[in-house]
Design a protein around this motif. Structure first.
Motif, PDB file in Angstrom:
ATOM      1  N   TRP A  86      72.895 -67.174  28.736  1.00  0.00           N
ATOM      2  CA  TRP A  86      73.362 -66.595  28.974  1.00  0.00           C
ATOM      3  C   TRP A  86      73.512 -65.724  27.653  1.00  0.00           C
ATOM      4  O   TRP A  86      74.302 -64.757  27.658  1.00  0.00           O
ATOM      5  CB  TRP A  86      74.664 -66.722  29.812  1.00  0.00           C
ATOM      6  CG  TRP A  86      74.569 -66.908  30.977  1.00  0.00           C
ATOM      7  CD1 TRP A  86      73.887 -67.074  32.256  1.00  0.00           C
ATOM      8  CD2 TRP A  86      73.972 -65.001  31.648  1.00  0.00           C
ATOM      9  NE1 TRP A  86      73.720 -66.613  32.918  1.00  0.00           N
ATOM     10  CE2 TRP A  86      73.697 -65.399  33.004  1.00  0.00           C
ATOM     11  CE3 TRP A  86      74.067 -63.818  31.705  1.00  0.00           C
ATOM     12  CZ2 TRP A  86      73.442 -64.726  34.398  1.00  0.00           C
ATOM     13  CZ3 TRP A  86      74.084 -62.612  32.014  1.00  0.00           C
ATOM     14  CH2 TRP A  86      73.640 -63.066  33.314  1.00  0.00           C
ATOM     15  N   PRO A  87      73.947 -66.595  26.658  1.00  0.00           N
ATOM     16  CA  PRO A  87      74.102 -66.606  24.922  1.00  0.00           C
ATOM     17  C   PRO A  87      73.762 -65.473  24.989  1.00  0.00           C
ATOM     18  O   PRO A  87      74.065 -64.471  23.853  1.00  0.00           O
ATOM     19  CB  PRO A  87      74.448 -67.558  24.417  1.00  0.00           C
ATOM     20  CG  PRO A  87      75.174 -68.579  25.717  1.00  0.00           C
ATOM     21  CD  PRO A  87      74.571 -67.951  26.750  1.00  0.00           C
ATOM     22  N   MET A  90      73.394 -62.521  25.738  1.00  0.00           N
ATOM     23  CA  MET A  90      75.286 -61.008  25.141  1.00  0.00           C
ATOM     24  C   MET A  90      74.561 -61.106  24.115  1.00  0.00           C
ATOM     25  O   MET A  90      74.675 -59.510  23.884  1.00  0.00           O
ATOM     26  CB  MET A  90      75.634 -62.003  25.252  1.00  0.00           C
ATOM     27  CG  MET A  90      76.484 -62.167  26.932  1.00  0.00           C
ATOM     28  SD  MET A  90      77.078 -60.587  27.133  1.00  0.00           S
ATOM     29  CE  MET A  90      76.685 -61.564  29.162  1.00  0.00           C
ATOM     30  N   MET A  91      73.883 -61.403  23.503  1.00  0.00           N
ATOM     31  CA  MET A  91      73.611 -61.266  21.898  1.00  0.00           C
ATOM     32  C   MET A  91      72.749 -60.020  21.843  1.00  0.00           C
ATOM     33  O   MET A  91      73.174 -59.028  21.130  1.00  0.00           O
ATOM     34  CB  MET A  91      73.091 -62.064  20.708  1.00  0.00           C
ATOM     35  CG  MET A  91      74.218 -63.136  20.315  1.00  0.00           C
ATOM     36  SD  MET A  91      75.985 -62.266  19.644  1.00  0.00           S
ATOM     37  CE  MET A  91      75.532 -61.701  18.310  1.00  0.00           C
ATOM     38  N   VAL A  92      71.963 -60.212  22.605  1.00  0.00           N
ATOM     39  CA  VAL A  92      70.852 -59.289  22.360  1.00  0.00           C
ATOM     40  C   VAL A  92      70.949 -57.914  22.946  1.00  0.00           C
ATOM     41  O   VAL A  92      70.729 -56.654  22.540  1.00  0.00           O
ATOM     42  CB  VAL A  92      69.526 -59.838  23.432  1.00  0.00           C
ATOM     43  CG1 VAL A  92      68.119 -58.917  24.050  1.00  0.00           C
ATOM     44  CG2 VAL A  92      68.644 -60.847  23.538  1.00  0.00           C
ATOM     45  N   SER A  93      72.051 -57.745  24.152  1.00  0.00           N
ATOM     46  CA  SER A  93      72.648 -56.631  24.501  1.00  0.00           C
ATOM     47  C   SER A  93      73.581 -55.962  23.399  1.00  0.00           C
ATOM     48  O   SER A  93      73.627 -54.669  23.310  1.00  0.00           O
ATOM     49  CB  SER A  93      73.156 -56.536  26.296  1.00  0.00           C
ATOM     50  OG  SER A  93      74.034 -57.897  26.307  1.00  0.00           O
ATOM     51  N   GLY A  94      74.224 -57.239  22.731  1.00  0.00           N
ATOM     52  CA  GLY A  94      74.991 -56.925  21.568  1.00  0.00           C
ATOM     53  C   GLY A  94      74.165 -55.796  20.551  1.00  0.00           C
ATOM     54  O   GLY A  94      74.549 -54.974  20.209  1.00  0.00           O
ATOM     55  N   VAL A  95      73.329 -57.006  20.495  1.00  0.00           N
ATOM     56  CA  VAL A  95      72.539 -55.542  19.194  1.00  0.00           C
ATOM     57  C   VAL A  95      71.572 -54.292  19.828  1.00  0.00           C
ATOM     58  O   VAL A  95      71.554 -54.062  19.522  1.00  0.00           O
ATOM     59  CB  VAL A  95      71.149 -56.825  18.349  1.00  0.00           C
ATOM     60  CG1 VAL A  95      69.867 -56.150  18.119  1.00  0.00           C
ATOM     61  CG2 VAL A  95      72.124 -58.342  18.190  1.00  0.00           C
TER      62      VAL A  95
ATOM     63  N   LEU B  27      81.142 -69.492  27.084  1.00  0.00           N
ATOM     64  CA  LEU B  27      80.001 -68.399  28.676  1.00  0.00           C
ATOM     65  C   LEU B  27      81.295 -67.211  27.620  1.00  0.00           C
ATOM     66  O   LEU B  27      80.398 -66.575  27.690  1.00  0.00           O
ATOM     67  CB  LEU B  27      80.126 -68.720  29.452  1.00  0.00           C
ATOM     68  CG  LEU B  27      78.910 -67.204  30.195  1.00  0.00           C
ATOM     69  CD1 LEU B  27      77.702 -67.138  29.494  1.00  0.00           C
ATOM     70  CD2 LEU B  27      79.532 -67.310  31.936  1.00  0.00           C
ATOM     71  N   TRP B  30      80.725 -66.494  23.928  1.00  0.00           N
ATOM     72  CA  TRP B  30      79.442 -65.534  23.562  1.00  0.00           C
ATOM     73  C   TRP B  30      79.408 -63.713  24.367  1.00  0.00           C
ATOM     74  O   TRP B  30      78.998 -62.753  23.830  1.00  0.00           O
ATOM     75  CB  TRP B  30      78.260 -66.218  24.455  1.00  0.00           C
ATOM     76  CG  TRP B  30      78.212 -67.621  23.046  1.00  0.00           C
ATOM     77  CD1 TRP B  30      78.265 -68.822  24.259  1.00  0.00           C
ATOM     78  CD2 TRP B  30      77.296 -67.190  22.684  1.00  0.00           C
ATOM     79  NE1 TRP B  30      77.066 -68.944  22.815  1.00  0.00           N
ATOM     80  CE2 TRP B  30      77.142 -69.088  21.392  1.00  0.00           C
ATOM     81  CE3 TRP B  30      76.682 -65.544  21.488  1.00  0.00           C
ATOM     82  CZ2 TRP B  30      76.104 -68.842  20.491  1.00  0.00           C
ATOM     83  CZ3 TRP B  30      76.581 -65.839  20.156  1.00  0.00           C
ATOM     84  CH2 TRP B  30      76.034 -67.377  19.909  1.00  0.00           C
ATOM     85  N   VAL B  31      80.153 -63.534  25.678  1.00  0.00           N
ATOM     86  CA  VAL B  31      80.583 -62.395  25.918  1.00  0.00           C
ATOM     87  C   VAL B  31      81.244 -61.903  24.837  1.00  0.00           C
ATOM     88  O   VAL B  31      81.195 -60.707  24.822  1.00  0.00           O
ATOM     89  CB  VAL B  31      81.304 -62.757  27.675  1.00  0.00           C
ATOM     90  CG1 VAL B  31      81.520 -61.179  27.455  1.00  0.00           C
ATOM     91  CG2 VAL B  31      80.138 -63.277  28.497  1.00  0.00           C
ATOM     92  N   LEU B  33      81.726 -62.520  22.003  1.00  0.00           N
ATOM     93  CA  LEU B  33      80.924 -62.291  20.290  1.00  0.00           C
ATOM     94  C   LEU B  33      80.413 -60.926  21.186  1.00  0.00           C
ATOM     95  O   LEU B  33      79.483 -60.111  19.985  1.00  0.00           O
ATOM     96  CB  LEU B  33      79.694 -63.412  20.263  1.00  0.00           C
ATOM     97  CG  LEU B  33      81.026 -64.378  19.441  1.00  0.00           C
ATOM     98  CD1 LEU B  33      80.039 -65.040  18.942  1.00  0.00           C
ATOM     99  CD2 LEU B  33      81.897 -63.405  17.994  1.00  0.00           C
ATOM    100  N   GLY B  34      79.217 -60.604  21.674  1.00  0.00           N
ATOM    101  CA  GLY B  34      78.422 -59.552  22.318  1.00  0.00           C
ATOM    102  C   GLY B  34      79.059 -58.500  22.302  1.00  0.00           C
ATOM    103  O   GLY B  34      79.082 -57.422  20.977  1.00  0.00           O
TER     104      GLY B  34
END
Lengths: 114, 205
Positions: A86-87, A90-95, B27, B30-31, B33-34
């Motif tokens: 999941w982390p 989340m980072m993939v969607s952020g980028v 979790l 991390w949300v 941080l996104g």
């Protein structure tokens, strides 16, 4: 239950294998740090001196920044470890959302001509 | 999670995710941080669009000094490593190590922030006010937002360090320290792009 949660432990429950694993991980992290330092040095040298033609400097240092971005996320922030699906997501969607955001703003504001 | 913590076995090897509370914090952070990534992207995009709008004020190559930025970068990068070392100490139930490395992180972060304030002070006296030009506004907003994150991180970690100064590593505070260290790494990640896109490209690009 609540009381136990704020109680310190006498020892660590880590097995010998886990300990060895952790020490190995620590060495990898320090290597990653040394790598990041050299990437930073390289970026500053590339800009400060005229070794690289000016046209290539920008893509070169942005490339170095991207490498350092992944080193930080995957090693220092443990994204490479298991239980990090999941982390990562989340980072993939952020980028994924950041890329068009940056490009759109940079092009639409119109003060800087690319 | 069981109803009670088995204290006899010792601290779990991943104390930050040993409880449901810890898993949720992990979790949720991390949300966050996104989301932070995208927020910073809007500020970077704005800066990239406005950076050549200097309105006869100072330009980036007039004011930026690479040695200062280099020192700031090294300080922040090292503070990222010290918070990694703090997390290794935490996993081994080494409370003293956790405290010492986290305090070192705070000290390095504070010296970074001090240098950044000095830097802004210098620019202001060189004639780059916040409203001097589109470049000035977008520069101060982007780098200042990062500085505000550093300030917030310092306050956060210092609060944790003072509150848990003699608590030992517990399943309550381990997730808190872990999440704070993630935040600190993220600040460093953002700085990597600031020194590249703002400073290095401003001087040589």
């Amino acid at each position: 239950m609540g009381e136990n949660l704020s109680q310190p432990f006498e020892k660590s429950a880590m097995s010998k294998d886990e300990r060895i694993q952790l020490e190995r991980e620590k060495r990898i992290q320090i290597t990653a740090f040394a790598f990041m330092i050299s990437l930073t040095l390289l970026a500053f040298i590339a800009t400060g001196s005229e070794i690289i033609p000016a046209v290539f400097t920008v893509p070169f240092i942005v490339g170095l920044a991207v490498i350092q971005f992944f080193l930080q996320l995957f090693y220092f922030m443990h994204l490479k470890d298991k239980n990090h699906a999941w982390p990562n997501m989340m980072m993939v969607s952020g980028v994924f959302l950041s890329t068009p955001t940056i490009i759109a703003l940079a092009l639409l504001l119109g003060e800087t001509k690319f | 999670m069981a109803d009670s913590v088995d204290m006899t076995k010792g601290l779990p090897s991943h104390p930050e995710r040993a409880t449901l509370d810890g898993k949720n914090k992990f979790l949720g952070f991390w949300v966050f941080l996104g989301g932070e990534t995208i927020m910073f992207a809007t500020f970077f995009g704005t800066y990239l669009g406005l950076m050549s709008g200097t309105a006869d004020g100072p330009t980036s190559s007039d004011i930026f000094s690479l040695p200062l930025v280099f020192i700031m970068t090294m300080i922040l990068l090292t503070s990222s490593l010290t918070s990694v070392l703090a997390m290794f100490a935490m996993k081994k139930n080494n409370f003293k190590g956790l405290m010492v490395w986290m305090w070192v992180t705070v000290l390095l972060g504070a010296s970074f922030l001090g240098l950044e304030i000095y830097e802004f002070y210098e620019y202001y006296h060189y004639g780059l006010g916040y409203t001097t030009s589109a470049f000035a506004s977008s520069f101060y907003t982007l780098v200042g937002l990062h500085g505000a994150h550093v300030l917030f991180g310092l306050g956060w970690i210092t609060t944790l360090l003072i509150r848990y100064r003699s608590a030992g590593i517990t399943l309550t505070n381990a997730p808190k320290f872990y999440v704070a260290s993630l935040y600190w790494h993220f600040i460093d990640v953002i700085w990597v792009f600031i020194f590249t896109v703002v400073y290095l490209m401003g001087v040589g690009g």
